[in-house]
Design a protein around this motif. Sequence first.
Motif, PDB file in Angstrom:
ATOM      1  N   PHE A 182      -2.403  -9.709   3.746  1.00 50.55           N
ATOM      2  CA  PHE A 182      -1.656 -10.584   4.650  1.00 50.55           C
ATOM      3  C   PHE A 182      -1.788 -10.053   6.072  1.00 50.55           C
ATOM      4  O   PHE A 182      -2.117  -8.890   6.293  1.00 50.55           O
ATOM      5  CB  PHE A 182      -0.180 -10.669   4.238  1.00 50.55           C
ATOM      6  CG  PHE A 182       0.563  -9.365   4.290  1.00 50.55           C
ATOM      7  CD1 PHE A 182       1.321  -9.003   5.409  1.00 50.55           C
ATOM      8  CD2 PHE A 182       0.536  -8.481   3.209  1.00 50.55           C
ATOM      9  CE1 PHE A 182       2.016  -7.803   5.447  1.00 50.55           C
ATOM     10  CE2 PHE A 182       1.231  -7.279   3.247  1.00 50.55           C
ATOM     11  CZ  PHE A 182       1.970  -6.937   4.369  1.00 50.55           C
ATOM     12  N   GLU A 183      -1.555 -10.926   7.022  1.00 47.72           N
ATOM     13  CA  GLU A 183      -1.662 -10.546   8.431  1.00 47.72           C
ATOM     14  C   GLU A 183      -0.276 -10.396   9.031  1.00 47.72           C
ATOM     15  O   GLU A 183       0.615 -11.220   8.805  1.00 47.72           O
ATOM     16  CB  GLU A 183      -2.451 -11.576   9.224  1.00 47.72           C
ATOM     17  CG  GLU A 183      -2.675 -11.173  10.684  1.00 47.72           C
ATOM     18  CD  GLU A 183      -3.650 -12.081  11.418  1.00 47.72           C
ATOM     19  OE1 GLU A 183      -3.700 -12.007  12.653  1.00 47.72           O
ATOM     20  OE2 GLU A 183      -4.356 -12.851  10.737  1.00 47.72           O
ATOM     21  N   ALA A 184      -0.105  -9.337   9.785  1.00 44.49           N
ATOM     22  CA  ALA A 184       1.144  -9.100  10.511  1.00 44.49           C
ATOM     23  C   ALA A 184       0.832  -8.291  11.756  1.00 44.49           C
ATOM     24  O   ALA A 184       0.069  -7.316  11.690  1.00 44.49           O
ATOM     25  CB  ALA A 184       2.156  -8.356   9.644  1.00 44.49           C
ATOM     26  N   ALA A 185       1.378  -8.704  12.875  1.00 48.15           N
ATOM     27  CA  ALA A 185       1.224  -8.008  14.159  1.00 48.15           C
ATOM     28  C   ALA A 185      -0.241  -7.839  14.551  1.00 48.15           C
ATOM     29  O   ALA A 185      -0.609  -6.862  15.198  1.00 48.15           O
ATOM     30  CB  ALA A 185       1.920  -6.648  14.111  1.00 48.15           C
ATOM     31  N   GLY A 186      -1.106  -8.774  14.115  1.00 49.66           N
ATOM     32  CA  GLY A 186      -2.504  -8.749  14.508  1.00 49.66           C
ATOM     33  C   GLY A 186      -3.407  -7.903  13.637  1.00 49.66           C
ATOM     34  O   GLY A 186      -4.599  -7.748  13.941  1.00 49.66           O
ATOM     35  N   TYR A 187      -2.894  -7.354  12.528  1.00 48.96           N
ATOM     36  CA  TYR A 187      -3.689  -6.517  11.631  1.00 48.96           C
ATOM     37  C   TYR A 187      -3.529  -7.010  10.194  1.00 48.96           C
ATOM     38  O   TYR A 187      -2.642  -7.813   9.889  1.00 48.96           O
ATOM     39  CB  TYR A 187      -3.271  -5.046  11.741  1.00 48.96           C
ATOM     40  CG  TYR A 187      -3.474  -4.464  13.121  1.00 48.96           C
ATOM     41  CD1 TYR A 187      -4.705  -3.933  13.497  1.00 48.96           C
ATOM     42  CD2 TYR A 187      -2.432  -4.453  14.048  1.00 48.96           C
ATOM     43  CE1 TYR A 187      -4.891  -3.396  14.766  1.00 48.96           C
ATOM     44  CE2 TYR A 187      -2.615  -3.918  15.320  1.00 48.96           C
ATOM     45  CZ  TYR A 187      -3.846  -3.401  15.672  1.00 48.96           C
ATOM     46  OH  TYR A 187      -4.038  -2.876  16.930  1.00 48.96           O
ATOM     47  N   LYS A 188      -4.364  -6.499   9.297  1.00 49.52           N
ATOM     48  CA  LYS A 188      -4.348  -6.892   7.885  1.00 49.52           C
ATOM     49  C   LYS A 188      -3.731  -5.780   7.037  1.00 49.52           C
ATOM     50  O   LYS A 188      -4.004  -4.592   7.259  1.00 49.52           O
ATOM     51  CB  LYS A 188      -5.776  -7.173   7.408  1.00 49.52           C
ATOM     52  CG  LYS A 188      -6.468  -8.304   8.182  1.00 49.52           C
ATOM     53  CD  LYS A 188      -5.772  -9.634   7.986  1.00 49.52           C
ATOM     54  CE  LYS A 188      -6.491 -10.756   8.728  1.00 49.52           C
ATOM     55  NZ  LYS A 188      -7.839 -11.004   8.208  1.00 49.52           N
ATOM     56  N   TRP A 189      -2.947  -6.188   6.010  1.00 47.47           N
ATOM     57  CA  TRP A 189      -2.166  -5.224   5.221  1.00 47.47           C
ATOM     58  C   TRP A 189      -2.096  -5.671   3.760  1.00 47.47           C
ATOM     59  O   TRP A 189      -2.365  -6.819   3.432  1.00 47.47           O
ATOM     60  CB  TRP A 189      -0.736  -5.115   5.761  1.00 47.47           C
ATOM     61  CG  TRP A 189      -0.624  -5.021   7.247  1.00 47.47           C
ATOM     62  CD1 TRP A 189      -0.626  -6.050   8.148  1.00 47.47           C
ATOM     63  CD2 TRP A 189      -0.500  -3.823   8.022  1.00 47.47           C
ATOM     64  NE1 TRP A 189      -0.497  -5.570   9.422  1.00 47.47           N
ATOM     65  CE2 TRP A 189      -0.431  -4.205   9.383  1.00 47.47           C
ATOM     66  CE3 TRP A 189      -0.439  -2.465   7.696  1.00 47.47           C
ATOM     67  CZ2 TRP A 189      -0.288  -3.287  10.417  1.00 47.47           C
ATOM     68  CZ3 TRP A 189      -0.294  -1.542   8.731  1.00 47.47           C
ATOM     69  CH2 TRP A 189      -0.225  -1.947  10.062  1.00 47.47           C
ATOM     70  N   ARG A 190      -1.667  -4.738   2.910  1.00 47.48           N
ATOM     71  CA  ARG A 190      -1.256  -5.033   1.540  1.00 47.48           C
ATOM     72  C   ARG A 190       0.044  -4.297   1.247  1.00 47.48           C
ATOM     73  O   ARG A 190       0.297  -3.220   1.794  1.00 47.48           O
ATOM     74  CB  ARG A 190      -2.282  -4.528   0.514  1.00 47.48           C
ATOM     75  CG  ARG A 190      -3.587  -5.247   0.447  1.00 47.48           C
ATOM     76  CD  ARG A 190      -4.406  -4.685  -0.720  1.00 47.48           C
ATOM     77  NE  ARG A 190      -5.806  -5.057  -0.609  1.00 47.48           N
ATOM     78  CZ  ARG A 190      -6.339  -6.172  -1.100  1.00 47.48           C
ATOM     79  NH1 ARG A 190      -5.543  -7.020  -1.742  1.00 47.48           N
ATOM     80  NH2 ARG A 190      -7.613  -6.439  -0.949  1.00 47.48           N
ATOM     81  N   LEU A 191       0.830  -4.866   0.338  1.00 46.23           N
ATOM     82  CA  LEU A 191       1.929  -4.124  -0.269  1.00 46.23           C
ATOM     83  C   LEU A 191       1.425  -3.477  -1.551  1.00 46.23           C
ATOM     84  O   LEU A 191       0.680  -4.095  -2.308  1.00 46.23           O
ATOM     85  CB  LEU A 191       3.099  -5.050  -0.602  1.00 46.23           C
ATOM     86  CG  LEU A 191       4.077  -5.416   0.518  1.00 46.23           C
ATOM     87  CD1 LEU A 191       5.197  -6.264  -0.041  1.00 46.23           C
ATOM     88  CD2 LEU A 191       4.639  -4.179   1.170  1.00 46.23           C
TER      89      LEU A 191
END
Length: 350
Positions: free
Chosen positions: A84-93
């Motif tokens: 997912f994208e948040a604050a302009g970067y890509k992440w995972r939980l």
Amino acid sequence: MDSQKRSLGFLSLAFLFITCSSAEFLIHQVTEGRETENNSSYSLQSNLGVTRVWRDDRPSSKIVTIAGYSVIKGRGEPYESSVFEAAGYKWRLVLYVTGNKNDGGNGYISLYVRMEETESLPYGWEVNVDLKLFVHNPKQHKYLTVTDGAVKRFNAAKKEWGFGQLISLATFENTNQGYIVQDTCSFGAEILIVKLANQQEKVTFISNPPNNVFTWKILRFSNLEDKFYYSADFLVGDRYWRLGFNPKGSGGGRPHALPIFLYAQGFRPNAVATNTWGAVNLRLKNQRSSNHRQLYSAAWYPIRSGYGVGVNNIILMADLKDTSKGYLVNDAIIFEAEVVKVSVTNIAPV
């Protein structure tokens, strides 16, 4: 001991939020794009730097809901969310329902955020994050927010941050606690980028600054009207100042005493406009001796112009008009302001 037990019981409460669904195993993910809002209700507990806060609003970056917790209960391998994208970067939980054994997670649920797709970032990249992880509690109708207050520095060597001891399994799986409802539970994350300040506003107090004495001679005093008169502006520090008085008196001193006030005016060009500290000796000068009437005044002057600080009775009118005392000579009086300390504000590197 009772307060310790309550505190430990709450600490074991930590990080998940729950929604209703069927008993079959289903993983439902929701990515939110709204900004974080202010929260109206708080309940606070902290231990070893980890803070847990109840809040009404759901997390702004990611929600993962597991409908069918009993299916994966006791499994040791992690669940990794979609990107997912948040604050302009890509992440995972990354979720460990029986805890990450390599991070002290035995007997706990562990939850992390991992940065993804970093190949396009420049060499030596670093992303500073204010990270909050969440657990929904439908029984409370709130979200438990878990953070430790530290800025998380994501970089090539450290792409994953979170909490190995998010919430104890004993608490999380206790049906009375309200984290699992109809075999469904939810977890979330909020990722806010922290841009470290490279400048600071520095307030300096200068004693006896240059050109700090201003003298104002008022002629034809007996002919002055019942109104405030003001001197010319004078510059001390980064700010212009002026003196003011009413020859017929002011406030509680009227009409038996003479007032004098120091007023803060505008700022010199390119000055940093903030409240200004001004400490001043206000004088009515004795023109025949050194027996001056003097008042010391110190105050924060607001940014707006025209704010005055002083006194309503630097001298009684009877003493002023007694020519033998030396304050009124040839129908003239002399006021003096000596600014003994003033604040100056600058923008400087951190």
